[in-house]
Design a protein around this motif. Structure first.
Motif: not given
Length: 168
Positions: A118-128
């Motif tokens: 989930a943390q990586n999912a949030a980082i990916l969302a922030v990158e987007m």
């Protein structure tokens, strides 16, 4: 405050995993919402959520699911927003959930992170989001820089551990 990211989970039993996304988004000062929706138990609510998310200002959806893990795909089928799937460890150490999320048919993509990622999912969302928001991009750059500092500190600590045959 209008949420930019929506975090969806099949039930509150997924919260210990999905809260890592909440914490990262909070640290990055990205407004988000959190809801429990089930692809199997509340399919009409999932469809209504997915169809209405863009009009409510949502930019990215993070959907966590275990076992059959249909939730991210069902959401992706009803929206043009990017969906990031988080397979949650369950029956087969999360392999069942991961395979359910990554095996989407052509035209219905779901970005997928590792099991319980989930943390990586949030980082990916922030990158987007950072692609179109300089303030978010700056906070992301600071965060990514802090990762380097953590490893440098760990390496320094390792260098201070002594063993008879350790050479560094």
């Amino acid at each position: 405050m209008t949420p930019l990211v929506s975090i969806i989970m099949g039930s509150t039993s997924d919260l210990p995993v999905m809260e890592k996304a909440c914490k990262l988004l909070d640290e990055m000062q990205v407004p988000f919402e959190v809801n429990a929706l089930s692809a199997h138990r509340t399919p009409d609510a999932v469809e209504a959520f997915a169809k209405g998310a863009k009009d409510r200002g949502i930019k990215v959806i993070i959907a966590g699911a275990g076992m059959a893990a249909a939730l991210p795909g069902v959401i992706a089928a009803s929206t043009t927003l990017p969906v990031i799937g988080v397979p949650i460890k369950g029956m087969l150490d999360g392999l069942d959930a991961m395979l359910s999320i990554i095996q989407m048919p052509p035209g219905i993509p779901v970005a997928t992170v590792g099991v319980n990622g989930a943390q990586n999912a949030a980082i990916l969302a922030v990158e987007m989001l950072a692609l179109g928001d300089a303030a978010i991009a700056q906070r992301l750059a600071v965060y990514k820089g802090s990762l380097k500092v953590k490893i440098e500190k760990a390496n320094k600590e390792l260098s201070e551990i002594k063993y008879e045959y350790k050479t560094n």
